[in-house]
Design an enzyme around this catalytic site. Structure first.
Site, PDB file in Angstrom:
ATOM      1  N   ASP A 138      38.006  51.003  41.532  1.00 15.50           N
ATOM      2  CA  ASP A 138      38.858  51.976  42.227  1.00 15.50           C
ATOM      3  C   ASP A 138      40.328  51.316  42.327  1.00 15.50           C
ATOM      4  OD1 ASP A 138      38.462  49.996  43.772  1.00 15.50           O
ATOM      5  OD2 ASP A 138      38.258  51.558  45.573  1.00 15.50           O
ATOM      6  N   ASP A 163      39.750  46.442  39.789  1.00 14.45           N
ATOM      7  CA  ASP A 163      38.342  46.940  39.742  1.00 14.45           C
ATOM      8  C   ASP A 163      38.125  48.362  39.704  1.00 14.45           C
ATOM      9  OD1 ASP A 163      39.522  47.448  42.279  1.00 14.45           O
ATOM     10  OD2 ASP A 163      37.690  47.041  43.303  1.00 14.45           O
ATOM     11  N   ASP A 174      41.581  48.973  43.766  1.00  8.93           N
ATOM     12  CA  ASP A 174      42.331  48.294  45.026  1.00  8.93           C
ATOM     13  C   ASP A 174      42.139  46.548  44.718  1.00  8.93           C
ATOM     14  OD1 ASP A 174      39.610  47.846  45.530  1.00  8.93           O
ATOM     15  OD2 ASP A 174      39.710  48.638  47.349  1.00  8.93           O
ATOM     16  N   SER A 207      34.007  51.505  44.544  1.00 11.62           N
ATOM     17  CA  SER A 207      34.755  50.196  44.327  1.00 11.62           C
ATOM     18  C   SER A 207      34.489  49.291  43.148  1.00 11.62           C
ATOM     19  CB  SER A 207      35.056  49.227  45.514  1.00 11.62           C
ATOM     20  OG  SER A 207      36.112  48.491  45.408  1.00 11.62           O
TER      21      SER A 207
END
Length: 458
Positions: free
Chosen positions: A252, A250, A254, A109
């Site tokens: 990833d 960010d 999400d 992430s």
């Protein structure tokens, strides 16, 4: 882990995380492959092939972990469809849509490039429940028990590149928007991560004028001085190009943090406020409520109240936000960090989806982002970290002098403020947060409480 999840050995609140190759090793990925494969086979009633969707962000260690995980899964007879570099929510969406048995995202992430993680989704697109994670951990630690029935060499699972599933996700994002974005000028910061293709793709398709920064991933530059955790450069670019707004994801993708045309950073709480007001006007806001965390400012709560929207607070962490949403029948929730769940559209936070809905809201309100957040007045907030005796840290609620003093201060502030005392998950600290309408009162009360914490717990 600081959230009651310490029962689990490998899984934290957000999958298995750690520095790649040192904490999150090839061995752990291999064992997760075996264990997940075994668990899915055991659970399956039909004699069909078990299928797992696998995706990754742009980290250099993704290939290493993918190879190990795939080796474990295929040796258990599982088919692996690798969908390439895609956002975490894309893996959840493809898993659900393709009716796969599970999905795994390889990503840490918003963490630095040297970290990585393995996040597992069930067939419904939601993260696995705690008890399933615990069962998988048991198998990870007892490989000898699950390797008793070894498959013949011609019966192992297949690995295939399924990178066309990208279009499934892209088209789904496009279908979530009504109309187009002609005449809107945006800057997108892709954090050199998962959204580097799809974000530009969908906004261009919708007719927006788009400039993309940080979209040249090299395996090591993910999240480095860019994206939702560092929107400073994006602010400058938005102002320099005289764009209408900026959107930062960010690693990833999400999360979403926005920037208005004056370069001001707009956090997740404010994005939730904008979206929920529009949803209410359209009659789409369930229970006329939103879920945020205990960290959300009372200025936000007040603003929402003025719009006839109630705010429900959850503990910090997206799984707790989702729990509260499901329990209260609410369809929007999230955190200041920009992790926002729109449950009519997705099972998990989706930065690109959130950004599409935000631009749609701005377009429909015929105002710019700058104007829309002007009415949300943050109340003054003071945070004091007090170093305490580690042995007393977690039992602070058992000190009556402290708890009754906090209660007294809360009473003194009444409707005009609140006190939040919580422990740090990683350090011997008690965090005293006070917010209210009057800055001097807030400062004074925070210092008084901190003093009592020091006296009682140091």
């Amino acid at each position: 882990k600081g959230d009651g999840s310490s029962m689990r050995k490998y899984f934290g609140t957000d999958g298995i995380r750690g520095e790649a190759n040192r904490e999150l090793t090839v061995d752990i990925a291999l064992r997760l492959g075996y264990a997940l494969g075994y668990y899915l086979k055991k659970k399956s009633t039909e004699k069909k092939k078990i299928k797992v969707i696998l995706g990754s962000d742009t980290r250099i260690s993704g290939y290493m972990l993918r190879s190990a995980l795939t080796a474990g899964l295929t040796s258990m007879g599982v088919q692996v469809d690798f969908v390439g570099v895609l956002p975490t929510p894309a893996v959840a969406y493809i898993t659900k849509t393709k009716k796969a048995d599970a999905g795994v995202m390889i990503s840490a992430s918003h963490n630095p490039a040297k970290d990585n993680g393995l996040k597992v989704f069930g067939s419904t697109g939601y993260k696995l429940p705690d008890e399933v994670e615990e069962e998988i951990e048991y198998f990870m630690d007892h490989i000898e028990e699950i390797s008793t029935e070894v498959l013949a060499g011609d019966e192992v699972g297949k690995f295939k590149y399924a990178e066309d599933e990208y279009y499934l996700y892209r088209n789904y994002l496009l279908s979530s928007v009504k109309g187009d974005f002609q005449g809107i000028k945006l800057i997108i910061d892709a954090a050199n991560g998962s959204a580097y293709r799809v974000a530009k793709d969908v906004f261009l398709e919708l007719g927006a004028e788009v400039i993309v920064i940080n979209d040249t991933p090299n395996g090591k530059n993910i999240n480095v001085k860019c994206g939702s955790t560092h929107p400073e450069i994006l602010s400058k670019v938005v102002v320099g190009y005289e764009a209408d707004l900026g959107l930062a994801y960010d690693g990833d993708a999400d999360r979403l943090i926005a920037v208005d045309k004056s370069g001001k950073i707009v956090d997740g709480d404010k994005v939730i406020a904008i979206l929920s007001v529009l949803m209410k006007q359209r009659g789409e806001l369930h229970q006329n409520g939103v879920v945020t965390t205990v960290m959300s400012n009372m200025g936000l709560e007040n603003y929402l109240k003025s719009q006839g929207i109630s705010l429900v607070r959850a503990s910090v962490g997206d799984r707790y936000v989702l729990e509260k949403m499901l329990a209260n029948g609410i369809n929007i929730g999230g955190e200041q960090s920009g992790h926002i769940i729109l449950s009519d559209y997705a099972t998990t936070g989706d930065g690109v989806l959130t950004s599409l809905k935000l631009v749609e809201a701005i377009r429909d309100a015929k105002k710019d982002l700058h104007e829309m957040i002007r009415e949300i007045k943050d109340w003054p907030q003071v945070l004091i970290n007090v170093t305490v005796d580690n042995a007393k840290k977690n039992s602070w609620k058992e000190f009556p002098v402290l708890t009754s003093f906090i209660a007294k201060m809360e009473e003194e502030m009444g409707e005009n403020g609140r006190v939040l005392v919580r422990t740090s998950g990683t350090e011997p600290l008690i965090r005293v947060m006070v917010e209210g309408r009057e800055e001097t009162q807030v400062q004074e009360i925070a210092e008084k409480i901190a003093e009592v914490v020091r006296t009682e717990l140091a």
